[in-house]
Design a protein around this motif. Sequence first.
Motif, short mmCIF file in Angstrom:
data_model
loop_
_atom_site.label_atom_id
_atom_site.label_comp_id
_atom_site.label_asym_id
_atom_site.label_seq_id
_atom_site.Cartn_x
_atom_site.Cartn_y
_atom_site.Cartn_z
N SER A 54 -4.63 -3.00 -7.53
CA SER A 54 -5.92 -3.57 -7.17
C SER A 54 -6.93 -2.51 -6.77
CB SER A 54 -5.76 -4.59 -6.03
OG SER A 54 -5.23 -3.97 -4.87
N ARG A 55 -6.45 -1.37 -6.24
CA ARG A 55 -7.37 -0.33 -5.78
C ARG A 55 -6.66 1.01 -5.73
NH1 ARG A 55 -9.86 1.32 -0.25
NH2 ARG A 55 -11.91 2.11 -0.86
N ARG B 13 0.85 -1.20 0.00
CA ARG B 13 0.00 0.00 0.00
C ARG B 13 0.88 1.24 0.00
NH1 ARG B 13 -5.39 0.80 3.43
NH2 ARG B 13 -6.06 -0.45 1.65
N VAL C 241 -2.82 4.01 -3.22
CA VAL C 241 -2.85 3.00 -4.27
C VAL C 241 -2.38 1.68 -3.68
CG1 VAL C 241 -1.96 2.30 -6.52
CG2 VAL C 241 -2.46 4.72 -6.07
N ASP C 242 -3.18 0.64 -3.85
CA ASP C 242 -2.79 -0.72 -3.45
C ASP C 242 -2.13 -1.41 -4.62
OD1 ASP C 242 -3.70 -0.70 -0.75
OD2 ASP C 242 -5.76 -0.85 -1.47
N ASP D 67 -10.88 -0.88 -8.88
CA ASP D 67 -11.66 -0.35 -7.76
C ASP D 67 -11.15 1.05 -7.47
OD1 ASP D 67 -13.09 0.16 -5.49
OD2 ASP D 67 -12.18 -1.40 -4.27
N ARG D 68 -12.02 2.06 -7.68
CA ARG D 68 -11.61 3.45 -7.50
C ARG D 68 -12.66 4.20 -6.70
NH1 ARG D 68 -10.51 5.26 -13.62
NH2 ARG D 68 -12.33 3.95 -13.91
N GLU D 69 -12.17 5.14 -5.87
CA GLU D 69 -13.08 5.96 -5.10
C GLU D 69 -12.42 7.31 -4.86
OE1 GLU D 69 -15.28 6.07 -0.70
OE2 GLU D 69 -14.11 4.33 -1.32
N ALA E 198 -6.60 0.80 -12.00
CA ALA E 198 -7.27 0.21 -10.83
C ALA E 198 -8.71 -0.19 -11.15
CB ALA E 198 -7.25 1.21 -9.68
N HIS F 183 -7.70 5.06 -4.24
CA HIS F 183 -8.72 5.93 -3.67
C HIS F 183 -8.10 7.19 -3.08
CE1 HIS F 183 -7.53 3.37 -0.28
NE2 HIS F 183 -8.03 4.26 0.55
N TRP G 192 -4.30 5.09 -11.52
CA TRP G 192 -5.73 5.38 -11.34
C TRP G 192 -6.54 4.73 -12.45
CZ3 TRP G 192 -8.63 7.24 -7.49
CH2 TRP G 192 -9.94 7.60 -7.78
N ARG H 236 -15.29 9.40 -9.84
CA ARG H 236 -14.21 8.50 -10.24
C ARG H 236 -13.11 9.18 -11.04
NH1 ARG H 236 -15.22 3.04 -9.92
NH2 ARG H 236 -14.15 2.57 -11.86
#
Length: 271
Positions: A245-246, A21, A263-264, A206-208, A204, A248, A201, A219
């Motif tokens: 993977s993600r 992370r 960012v993961d 999965d974004r938030e 990914a 946010h 970004w 997004r």
Amino acid sequence: MSDPLGTRPAPGPDQPPVPVRLVTFNTHHGVGDDGRHDLPRLATVLAAADADLICLQEVDRHFGGRSEDVDQALLLSRALDMQLAWGPAIDEPRRDEGLRRQYGNALLSRLPVLISDVHPLPGSGEPRSALRTMVELDGAALWVTTTHLSTCSPEERAEQIAAIAQLHTEPMETGVLVGDFNADPRAPELARLTGRFTDAWELAPDREDRAGWRFWQARRGGTHPARRPHRRIDQVWVSPGVGVSRAHVLDGAGASDHLPLVVDLEVRSGV
């Protein structure tokens, strides 16, 4: 280049990627949108991210009254119990014996830092630099370059990106470029990154973001300005050996004029 990790047995082909992370955050030298320098507030925001790597821009070390003349990099590393790598862009002598007036980029790491070097970037106006580090993972290594590009012109940013791109050579298969780029990811001056790196970004699944409630900005990953984020100038770019993977955008709790981006990563083993 010799292997700083030493000789290790090769991992099996089915070894899963290593999760990491990462946070990037322009701290505005610890001064929030309320005009107050509040390093404990900043440390609280960073601790809540629960990151392995924290890449910071606009960090002061004994810079002067705007940040109460403290060593922000050292105090944050101690507060979070993380290793510190430091990359000054401004480095000037002071009258105080043994102290220097510094400002630049910092990496805070839970992972062992094996390599750390600083590279001045071309351009006029405020000096800029890139902090390049390599951290050790379980069965892998990750190169992390943290920077803060110029606000002067697209041409200067293009020159700086060209210099940074040269720091990441072909044998460095797992790497990320991180920081405040002062430009949209699709801006022509960042074109040198396309092909060798991918915007995390966009990668990914999965974004938030904090502006998600505004349907016209959902997004988009805006990080600046903190109160009404509509610019995505704080970015993470990954090499082909690094997955995402993600991604946010965090609530910065008013700690800076930017918001932190988390960012993961999934770092390929055995490279």
